[in-house]
Scaffold this motif. Structure first.
Motif, PDB file in Angstrom:
ATOM      1  N   LEU A 159      15.609  -9.094 -36.517  1.00  0.00           N
ATOM      2  CA  LEU A 159      16.666  -9.099 -35.939  1.00  0.00           C
ATOM      3  C   LEU A 159      17.318  -7.555 -37.227  1.00  0.00           C
ATOM      4  CD1 LEU A 159      18.215 -11.663 -37.793  1.00  0.00           C
ATOM      5  CD2 LEU A 159      18.460 -11.472 -35.303  1.00  0.00           C
TER       6      LEU A 159
ATOM      7  N   GLU B  28      19.691  -5.309 -35.725  1.00  0.00           N
ATOM      8  CA  GLU B  28      20.983  -6.754 -35.173  1.00  0.00           C
ATOM      9  C   GLU B  28      21.934  -6.232 -36.588  1.00  0.00           C
ATOM     10  OE1 GLU B  28      21.499  -9.363 -32.677  1.00  0.00           O
ATOM     11  OE2 GLU B  28      19.081  -9.496 -32.052  1.00  0.00           O
TER      12      GLU B  28
ATOM     13  N   ALA C 214      23.057 -11.463 -34.114  1.00  0.00           N
ATOM     14  CA  ALA C 214      22.198 -11.785 -35.378  1.00  0.00           C
ATOM     15  C   ALA C 214      23.336 -13.089 -36.248  1.00  0.00           C
ATOM     16  CB  ALA C 214      22.230  -9.956 -35.845  1.00  0.00           C
TER      17      ALA C 214
END
Length: 224
Positions: A115, A118, A137
């Motif tokens: 992630l 994001e 996310a």
């Protein structure tokens, strides 16, 4: 000459330095109880020539409540000072507890979860205008927590509940969402967010994330 009476003005602002705010309040409380304190209260982070730990004398150890109790207040009432402190607490053991160290630990975890592209974090509270996050996310993080029952139970217990507690106590009352939505609110000027868990009328658990930015209508319309 007679001057018209001026109405009092109340301004609410964030505490720019929670540490200095705390130690000044502590000094005031000590003086109120007859304990005189010499010198000025100072945030150690602002001391350029810091004393070495072995040269200091420990007078008091004040241990915090367990993390779930801290998180409960933080999440239900959006205590941004708590969030900033917890970010610094992510620093590796033995290293200075700084925002930079906390952000490094955060980015390492986000990278391991895929992630890193994001979530752009600049602080712990999310109040920086340079913070950015995608709804995907947030739902991905909520799903990661949901697959661990022990972690989910603790985390969900800290979230505001629609029509029941925290920052959602006055929202969605009298609707099918009352008592079914466990979610974190987020708001600044031109920003509204709500992310968390909801259980459908059929008992199906879902995760969701609503993020709204740069709107030009009343915030009440966005919240509705």
């Amino acid at each position: 000459t007679d001057q018209p009476a001026r109405l009092p003005v109340t301004v609410t602002a964030a505490v720019d330095n929670p540490t200095r705010f705390y130690v000044n309040a502590l000094e005031t409380a000590l003086r109120r109880h007859g304990i005189l304190v010499a010198g000025n209260a100072t945030d150690l982070d602002e001391v350029h020539d810091r004393p070495r730990r072995e040269h200091l004398t420990e007078l008091l150890v004040d241990r915090s409540p367990p993390l779930p109790e801290i998180a409960d207040v933080l999440m239900k009432w959006s205590r941004n000072g708590y969030a900033e402190t917890l970010l610094m607490a992510l620093a590796p053991a033995g290293e200075p507890a700084t925002p930079a160290a906390g952000l490094a630990a955060l980015r390492e975890t986000l990278g391991a979860w895929g992630l890193q592209d994001e979530i752009a974090a600049r602080d712990g509270s999310g109040l920086s205008r340079y913070d950015a996050v995608t709804p995907h996310a947030l739902t991905a993080l909520l799903q990661r927590i949901a697959v661990d029952p022990a972690r989910l139970e603790i985390f969900r217990s800290t979230l505001p509940v629609a029509g029941v507690s925290g920052s959602l106590a006055d929202h969605m009352k009298g609707t099918p969402a009352e008592g079914r939505v466990f979610a974190k609110t987020g708001s600044m000027s031109g920003v509204r967010g709500l992310s968390g868990y909801v259980t459908t009328s059929d008992g199906e658990p879902l995760v969701f994330s609503f993020l709204v930015n740069n709107y030009r209508i009343a915030s009440s319309e966005i919240e509705a």
